[in-house]
Design a protein around this motif. Structure first.
Motif, PDB file in Angstrom:
ATOM      1  N   GLU A   6       0.944  -1.012   0.152  1.00 30.60           N
ATOM      2  CA  GLU A   6       0.219  -0.156  -0.060  1.00 30.60           C
ATOM      3  C   GLU A   6       1.002   1.300   0.219  1.00 30.60           C
ATOM      4  OE1 GLU A   6      -2.776   0.218   3.224  1.00 30.60           O
ATOM      5  OE2 GLU A   6      -4.202  -1.245   2.351  1.00 30.60           O
ATOM      6  N   ARG A   7       0.255   2.261  -0.595  1.00 28.02           N
ATOM      7  CA  ARG A   7       0.939   3.711  -0.645  1.00 28.02           C
ATOM      8  C   ARG A   7      -0.163   4.653   0.035  1.00 28.02           C
ATOM      9  NH1 ARG A   7       5.997   3.395  -2.571  1.00 28.02           N
ATOM     10  NH2 ARG A   7       6.084   5.508  -2.279  1.00 28.02           N
ATOM     11  N   GLU A   8       0.551   5.635   0.805  1.00 32.29           N
ATOM     12  CA  GLU A   8      -0.274   6.701   1.487  1.00 32.29           C
ATOM     13  C   GLU A   8       0.441   7.883   0.709  1.00 32.29           C
ATOM     14  OE1 GLU A   8      -0.245   8.300   5.510  1.00 32.29           O
ATOM     15  OE2 GLU A   8      -1.465   6.628   5.634  1.00 32.29           O
ATOM     16  N   CYS A   9      -0.748   8.706   0.422  1.00 32.45           N
ATOM     17  CA  CYS A   9      -0.468  10.070  -0.138  1.00 32.45           C
ATOM     18  C   CYS A   9       0.018  11.034   0.881  1.00 32.45           C
ATOM     19  CB  CYS A   9      -1.588  10.676  -1.019  1.00 32.45           C
ATOM     20  SG  CYS A   9      -1.033  12.253  -1.860  1.00 32.45           S
ATOM     21  N   LYS A  10       1.263  11.829   0.773  1.00 35.54           N
ATOM     22  CA  LYS A  10       1.656  12.921   1.887  1.00 35.54           C
ATOM     23  C   LYS A  10       0.668  13.885   1.610  1.00 35.54           C
ATOM     24  CE  LYS A  10       5.995  12.834   2.921  1.00 35.54           C
ATOM     25  NZ  LYS A  10       7.366  12.767   2.848  1.00 35.54           N
ATOM     26  N   SER A  11       0.245  14.326   0.448  1.00 36.83           N
ATOM     27  CA  SER A  11      -0.542  15.486   0.588  1.00 36.83           C
ATOM     28  C   SER A  11      -2.080  15.457   0.853  1.00 36.83           C
ATOM     29  CB  SER A  11      -0.581  15.897  -1.156  1.00 36.83           C
ATOM     30  OG  SER A  11       0.573  16.141  -1.519  1.00 36.83           O
ATOM     31  N   SER A  34       4.365  10.158  -1.799  1.00 36.57           N
ATOM     32  CA  SER A  34       3.669   9.250  -1.285  1.00 36.57           C
ATOM     33  C   SER A  34       4.771   8.318  -0.713  1.00 36.57           C
ATOM     34  CB  SER A  34       2.845   8.491  -2.235  1.00 36.57           C
ATOM     35  OG  SER A  34       3.585   7.618  -3.317  1.00 36.57           O
ATOM     36  N   VAL A  35       4.437   7.434   0.503  1.00 35.82           N
ATOM     37  CA  VAL A  35       5.197   6.552   1.187  1.00 35.82           C
ATOM     38  C   VAL A  35       4.479   5.141   1.042  1.00 35.82           C
ATOM     39  CG1 VAL A  35       6.259   8.236   2.362  1.00 35.82           C
ATOM     40  CG2 VAL A  35       4.001   7.203   3.293  1.00 35.82           C
ATOM     41  N   GLY A  36       5.482   4.277   1.293  1.00 31.59           N
ATOM     42  CA  GLY A  36       4.921   2.875   1.049  1.00 31.59           C
ATOM     43  C   GLY A  36       4.424   2.318   2.507  1.00 31.59           C
TER      44      GLY A  36
END
Length: 234
Positions: A6-11, A34-36
Motif C-alpha cells: 500500500e501507498r499513502e499520499c503525503k498530500s 507518497s510513502v509505502g
C-alpha cells in the motif's frame, strides 16, 4: 523486488494498492509524494495492459505496416511483465505468450515487401487477439512462422522460471526445481534450433511450466501433469 503493498499520499492522505496500479502517483490528487505502508511482498509485474490499437490502425490497409509498432509494443510489454504480484504467483498467461510471439514474428517479417496469405492471417490473428489472450492454435501456425512460436515459448519459460525463483525466495522446492530445470534444458534446445520445432512441442513445454506453477500454488496433480508434458518432449 520486495515492495510495500500500500501507498499513502503525503498530500491528501489517500491510500491505494500499489499492486493494482503499479504507480506511486496518488489516484485522488495526482501527487507523487507518497510513502509505502504495510508489509513488503515480492512483486515483479510492472506492466500496463497490452495496447495494440496503434499497430492495428497502422495495419488497417496493409498488415505489413503494423509490424513495427506491434513489435515495439510487444517488446515493451514483455520486458515489463512479471509473474509475481503482491506475493502471489501468477499463471504464464496467453496474453504474454501472444505478445512474445508477435514480437518475434515482427522481427522475422520486418522489411519484407510481401507475405503469404497464411502469414498474413497469422499476423492479423495475433494483432487482434493478443491483448485478450487469444492466439492461433499450434495446428494453425504457418511452417514459415514456427520459429517465432518456438522462440516465444522458450523465452516465456525462461522468464517464468526466473520469477518462480523470486517467488520461492531463491530456493525452489523439489520436485518442482527438477521439473523447471528439465524445462530449461528443453528451452535451450529450442533456442539452439532458432525455434524451429513442432508447435505442439512448444505448447507442451509451456503446459509443463504452467503445471509447475499450479503445483506451487497447491495443486498436487500439477507435478504429474508437468512430468507427462516433459516426457512427451523426450
Amino acid at each position: 523486488m520486495d515492495v510495500r503493498g500500500e501507498r499513502e499520499c503525503k498530500s491528501c492522505g489517500t491510500r491505494w494498492s500499489y499492486f493494482e496500479t503499479g504507480s506511486v502517483e496518488c489516484p485522488s490528487c495526482g501527487s507523487r509524494r507518497s510513502v509505502g505502508v504495510g508489509e513488503r511482498e515480492t512483486h515483479t509485474d510492472t506492466a500496463d495492459a497490452l495496447d495494440l490499437t496503434a499497430a492495428q490502425r497502422a495495419g488497417s490497409e496493409d498488415v505489413l505496416d503494423a509490424l513495427e509498432p506491434a513489435t515495439e509494443a510487444c517488446r515493451e510489454y514483455c520486458r515489463s511483465r512479471g509473474f509475481v504480484s503482491g506475493g502471489t504467483l501468477l499463471d504464464l498467461d496467453d496474453t504474454y505468450l501472444a505478445a512474445a510471439e508477435l514480437w518475434r514474428v515482427g522481427v522475422v517479417l520486418a522489411g519484407q515487401h510481401a507475405i503469404s496469405d497464411d502469414e498474413q492471417r497469422h499476423v492479423v490473428a495475433l494483432l487482434h487477439g493478443a491483448a485478450d489472450g487469444e492466439r492461433p492454435t499450434p495446428a494453425a501456425v504457418p511452417a514459415s512462422l514456427r520459429g517465432p512460436r518456438g522462440l516465444a515459448a522458450a523465452a516465456a519459460v525462461d522468464a517464468y522460471r526466473a520469477d518462480v525463483r523470486a517467488y520461492c525466495g531463491g530456493d525452489v522446492p523439489m520436485p518442482e526445481r527438477d521439473l523447471l530445470e528439465r524445462a530449461r534444458e528443453h528451452g535451450r534446445r529450442v533456442d539452439a534450433l532458432d525455434g524451429e520445432v513442432d508447435p505442439q512441442d512448444s505448447a507442451r513445454l509451456v503446459a509443463a511450466v504452467r503445471a509447475v506453477g499450479d503445483a506451487l500454488r497447491g495443486d498436487e496433480a500439477g507435478i504429474e501433469r508437468a512430468r507427462t508434458r516433459l516426457n512427451a518432449l523426450g
